[in-house]
Structures are given as structure tokens and as C-alpha cells.
Scaffold this motif. Structure first.
Motif, PDB file in Angstrom:
ATOM      1  N   ASN A 252       0.822  -1.211   0.000  1.00  0.00           N
ATOM      2  CA  ASN A 252       0.000   0.000   0.000  1.00  0.00           C
ATOM      3  C   ASN A 252       0.860   1.266   0.000  1.00  0.00           C
ATOM      4  N   GLY A 253       2.190   1.074   0.111  1.00  0.00           N
ATOM      5  CA  GLY A 253       3.105   2.212   0.098  1.00  0.00           C
ATOM      6  C   GLY A 253       3.307   2.862   1.453  1.00  0.00           C
ATOM      7  N   ASN A 254       2.881   2.174   2.522  1.00  0.00           N
ATOM      8  CA  ASN A 254       2.951   2.768   3.854  1.00  0.00           C
ATOM      9  C   ASN A 254       4.077   2.224   4.720  1.00  0.00           C
ATOM     10  N   LEU A 255       4.758   1.165   4.279  1.00  0.00           N
ATOM     11  CA  LEU A 255       5.818   0.557   5.083  1.00  0.00           C
ATOM     12  C   LEU A 255       7.108   0.514   4.275  1.00  0.00           C
ATOM     13  N   THR A 256       8.181   0.971   4.873  1.00  0.00           N
ATOM     14  CA  THR A 256       9.472   1.003   4.185  1.00  0.00           C
ATOM     15  C   THR A 256      10.520   0.099   4.825  1.00  0.00           C
ATOM     16  N   HIS A 257      10.190  -0.460   5.997  1.00  0.00           N
ATOM     17  CA  HIS A 257      11.159  -1.310   6.690  1.00  0.00           C
ATOM     18  C   HIS A 257      10.431  -2.433   7.421  1.00  0.00           C
ATOM     19  N   PHE A 258      10.818  -3.662   7.150  1.00  0.00           N
ATOM     20  CA  PHE A 258      10.195  -4.818   7.791  1.00  0.00           C
ATOM     21  C   PHE A 258      10.839  -5.085   9.150  1.00  0.00           C
ATOM     22  N   LEU A 342       8.750  -3.703  -8.416  1.00  0.00           N
ATOM     23  CA  LEU A 342       9.096  -3.418  -7.028  1.00  0.00           C
ATOM     24  C   LEU A 342       9.942  -2.151  -6.912  1.00  0.00           C
ATOM     25  N   LEU A 343      10.918  -2.017  -7.788  1.00  0.00           N
ATOM     26  CA  LEU A 343      11.775  -0.828  -7.754  1.00  0.00           C
ATOM     27  C   LEU A 343      10.976   0.433  -8.045  1.00  0.00           C
ATOM     28  N   GLU A 344      10.111   0.381  -9.044  1.00  0.00           N
ATOM     29  CA  GLU A 344       9.295   1.544  -9.374  1.00  0.00           C
ATOM     30  C   GLU A 344       8.308   1.862  -8.255  1.00  0.00           C
ATOM     31  N   HIS A 345       7.757   0.827  -7.644  1.00  0.00           N
ATOM     32  CA  HIS A 345       6.833   1.002  -6.519  1.00  0.00           C
ATOM     33  C   HIS A 345       7.524   1.726  -5.373  1.00  0.00           C
ATOM     34  N   GLU A 346       8.728   1.301  -5.010  1.00  0.00           N
ATOM     35  CA  GLU A 346       9.450   1.904  -3.895  1.00  0.00           C
ATOM     36  C   GLU A 346       9.882   3.331  -4.217  1.00  0.00           C
ATOM     37  N   GLN A 347      10.372   3.541  -5.428  1.00  0.00           N
ATOM     38  CA  GLN A 347      10.815   4.887  -5.806  1.00  0.00           C
ATOM     39  C   GLN A 347       9.645   5.865  -5.829  1.00  0.00           C
ATOM     40  N   ARG A 348       8.503   5.394  -6.317  1.00  0.00           N
ATOM     41  CA  ARG A 348       7.316   6.251  -6.399  1.00  0.00           C
ATOM     42  C   ARG A 348       6.836   6.654  -5.005  1.00  0.00           C
ATOM     43  N   HIS A 349       6.763   5.695  -4.091  1.00  0.00           N
ATOM     44  CA  HIS A 349       6.260   5.996  -2.750  1.00  0.00           C
ATOM     45  C   HIS A 349       7.288   6.712  -1.891  1.00  0.00           C
ATOM     46  N   ARG A 350       8.548   6.508  -2.191  1.00  0.00           N
ATOM     47  CA  ARG A 350       9.584   7.245  -1.467  1.00  0.00           C
ATOM     48  C   ARG A 350       9.462   8.737  -1.768  1.00  0.00           C
ATOM     49  N   VAL A 351       9.274   9.035  -3.046  1.00  0.00           N
ATOM     50  CA  VAL A 351       9.105  10.440  -3.450  1.00  0.00           C
ATOM     51  C   VAL A 351       7.839  11.033  -2.843  1.00  0.00           C
ATOM     52  N   ALA A 352       6.760  10.232  -2.860  1.00  0.00           N
ATOM     53  CA  ALA A 352       5.482  10.718  -2.344  1.00  0.00           C
ATOM     54  C   ALA A 352       5.527  10.991  -0.842  1.00  0.00           C
ATOM     55  N   ASN A 353       6.379  10.246  -0.115  1.00  0.00           N
ATOM     56  CA  ASN A 353       6.443  10.399   1.340  1.00  0.00           C
ATOM     57  C   ASN A 353       7.468  11.435   1.788  1.00  0.00           C
ATOM     58  N   GLN A 354       8.222  11.996   0.853  1.00  0.00           N
ATOM     59  CA  GLN A 354       9.239  12.990   1.208  1.00  0.00           C
ATOM     60  C   GLN A 354       8.613  14.367   1.455  1.00  0.00           C
TER      61      GLN A 354
END
Length: 354
Positions: A252-258, A342-354
Motif C-alpha cells: 500500500n506504500g505505507n511501510l518502508t522497513h520490515f 518493485l523498484l518503481e513502486h518503492e521509488q514512487r512511494h519514497r518520493v510521495a512520502n518525502q
């Protein structure tokens, strides 16, 4: 595989227009004008015939550059257990003493033939084997608590101690009397936006997370059982439940670390590489050479790549974040299309959460 036979295409397009549920999972339709792909029952506005193409597997649609539709969620809903299967599973969990027979299923309006086919296709086992694994897992937990074999056999629904002992040994690999120093590996299935996965865990933590269509998955299961000296049984524990919740948050783009505990048997070098993988930040990438330098072994690039390939816990131990020195995508057990996603998903949500 891209479908090219015209009669099949006509049949599939008709099923798409009519939202035929019986075709869910049979085909995946790529819409050229939007670059998304769907399943047969998608509620979105139907595209024109000349703007679609059909694939037999969702991986083929991903490889062709299509993204999963956010309305019908094709990689989740096409692979999730159908309602009848979910009902059958709930019957098993509701009362382990009661063996769920074909008659019991029919009494609940469930077609046993359908359930058998689904389990064979998606678990590689019969529904009856699935039931036995759940019952034996329950028995294993009772024995760990110090219950007697007699009481455990009765509580697990066995009519005789000998029958319980025989089944237990067949499934677990040893008799109930030698229970004290043994462990088991629990396995469960989950769906994700990029396909279904198997998750395994011991009492210590997660030991496997892999896509169900990964090549050599059976070999991984056998190797894991050998290394941990344990048998794989169907079931869930607290670690599996926690990981499922964390994965849902991740997608869902809400978790960055397990934070779920891990139990990953391997050589000292593999452990070092896997630990290093977990230092690559969410939304970032690193090359094999950079990883080798991080572990103070700059000449071990190939060895690092090999250790990455032996990682059994996808996404959580993020080997998908390792790319070629020139920035190109390199091998990934789940397929390059998933790695790209996966890479695009993480990069997209990283930018959105900055």
C-alpha cells in the motif's frame, strides 16, 4: 504466452464484455490505450476489440509492459482462493476433530470436485492432505505444551493412538514420542499485487517468502527442511501473521522497513551478504560491486551475486534492489518484470512520502 488463435481471442473478448466469472484466471487482457491489464470480471469500461490483447499468464502481461488494473487487481483476485475454497478451509479450521468429507462439502453447497482441483493446482496437494497437515500441526502444538499423545490424538480427531502415531510419523518424519527436541516449518499462501506467494516460518521467524511460480521452488523447500531438520506443514504462527500485515502495508506504500524476525539458515558468507542487503534503503539501489565493497571483499562480486540468488526471503531481504554496475536490471528469482515493478513502486512511494 500471447494468445494468437483468433477463435480463442473472440471467446475471451466475449467473456470480458460479459464479465464471465468462470474465465477468471484463464486469461489476462492487456489494454493498449491505458497500458493496464485486467481479468475477465473487471468492472472498468470495456475497451474496443482492436485495443486489447490476451495473455495466458499475468507474468506475460507484466513482461509486455502492462500494469495491474487498480479496479480488478488481476494478480490478486485471479489467484485468491475462490469463495467455495475459503468456505472449505474455514470448515477445516472450525473443528479439527471433524474430517471434512465430500458429503460435508455438498451439504454446505460446495462442489468437492472444484475444491480438489483448486488445491491440486495452487498447493500441489489434495484437500485431504491439506486437512491432515492442519490436524498434525495442531497436534504438534499440543505435544509441545506437554499434553499426552493419547489426549492429543483424541483432540486432533483421531480414533486410535496407533492411527495418530502412523499419520504423525508420515507427515512430520518422526513419532510423537520424540517430539521434545523437534521443530516444524509452517507454510501459508498469500496474494500480492504482483502474484501469489508462499511464506514459511519456524518458531524463530520467517525462513522463506517466494512467488509460487519461482523456478526450483520445490528444491528450496527440500533444502530448507534439510538445513533446519524440520518438516513443512500447512498453518500459520505469529510470525506469518505479522508478515502478512507488514506486506499489505508495504504494497500500500505505507511501510518502508520490515521488522518481522527472520530464521535464515546459510553459510557465514551468505549471512553477511543477506545482512548487507538489508542496509540498502527503501527506494535505493546498489550494484553487486558496491555490495562486495560494503562487506570489505571487493573481489567477491560473483560470490555476492551467488549469495543473493540463494536468498529465500524475497522483498523482506531486498535482493531486488541490487542491479548491474551499468544500472541494468539483473537476474531475479521472481522475474525481471516483478523486479522492475518493485523498484518503481518503492521509488514512487519514497518520493510521495518525502
Amino acid at each position: 504466452m500471447l494468445i494468437t488463435e483468433q477463435q480463442t481471442i473472440a471467446t475471451y473478448y466475449n467473456a470480458l464484455v460479459n464479465r464471465e466469472p468462470s474465465y477468471v484466471g484463464t486469461f489476462y487482457v492487456g489494454v493498449k490505450t491505458t497500458s493496464i491489464f485486467c481479468i475477465a470480471t473487471c468492472r472498468a469500461r470495456k475497451p474496443k476489440r482492436e485495443n486489447v490483447e490476451f495473455y495466458s499468464e499475468f507474468k506475460d502481461a507484466l513482461d509486455a509492459g502492462y500494469r495491474p488494473c487498480k479496479i480488478c487487481k488481476p494478480t490478486e483476485n485471479a489467484q485468491a482462493a475462490p469463495k467455495q475454497v475459503e468456505q472449505a478451509i474455514e470448515l477445516v479450521k472450525a473443528d479439527l476433530k471433524q474430517k471434512v468429507t465430500d458429503q460435508h462439502l455438498r451439504e454446505q453447497g460446495i462442489a468437492p470436485e472444484f475444491v480438489r482441483r483448486w488445491f491440486k493446482q495452487h498447493y500441489g496437494m489434495t484437500f485431504q492432505t491439506y486437512q491432515r497437515m492442519f490436524r498434525i500441526n495442531s497436534a504438534f502444538e499440543e505435544l509441545k505444551k506437554g499434553n499426552t499423545a493419547t489426549d492429543t490424538a483424541f483432540n486432533a480427531g483421531f480414533n486410535s493412538l496407533s492411527g495418530f502415531g502412523y499419520t504423525y510419523k508420515q507427515v512430520v518424519g518422526h513419532s510423537p514420542k520424540t517430539q521434545a527436541d523437534k521443530q516444524i516449518i509452517l507454510i501459508s499462501r498469500l496474494t500480492t499485487p504482483i502474484g501469489p506467494m508462499f511464506v514459511c516460518a519456524t518458531e524463530k521467524g520467517i525462513c522463506l517468502l517466494e512467488f509460487v511460480d519461482r523456478r526450483m521452488l520445490e528444491t528450496e523447500f527440500k533444502d530448507l527442511q534439510k538445513r533446519l531438520k524440520a518438516q513443512i506443514l500447512m498453518g500459520e504462527n505469529a510470525h506469518i501473521k505479522a508478515l502478512k500485515q507488514q506486506l499489505e502495508s508495504y504494497f500500500n506504500g505505507n511501510l518502508t522497513h520490515f521488522t518481522v524476525p527472520l530464521d535464515t539458515p546459510g553459510t557465514d558468507f551468505q549471512q553477511q551478504v543477506w545482512q548487507c542487503l538489508q542496509t540498502i534503503d527503501y527506494g535505493e539501489t546498489a550494484s553487486y560491486q558496491q555490495q562486495a565493497q560494503k562487506i570489505n571483499n571487493p573481489k567477491a562480486v560473483r560470490a555476492v551475486a551467488s549469495a543473493n540468488g540463494f536468498n529465500r526471503v524475497a522483498i523482506v531481504i531486498p535482493c531486488h534492489r541490487v542491479i548491474g554496475k551499468d544500472g541494468s536490471l539483473t537476474g531475479y528469482g521472481g522475474g525481471l518484470a516483478r523486479k522492475k515493478w518493485l523498484l518503481e513502486h518503492e521509488q514512487r512511494h519514497r518520493v510521495a512520502n518525502q
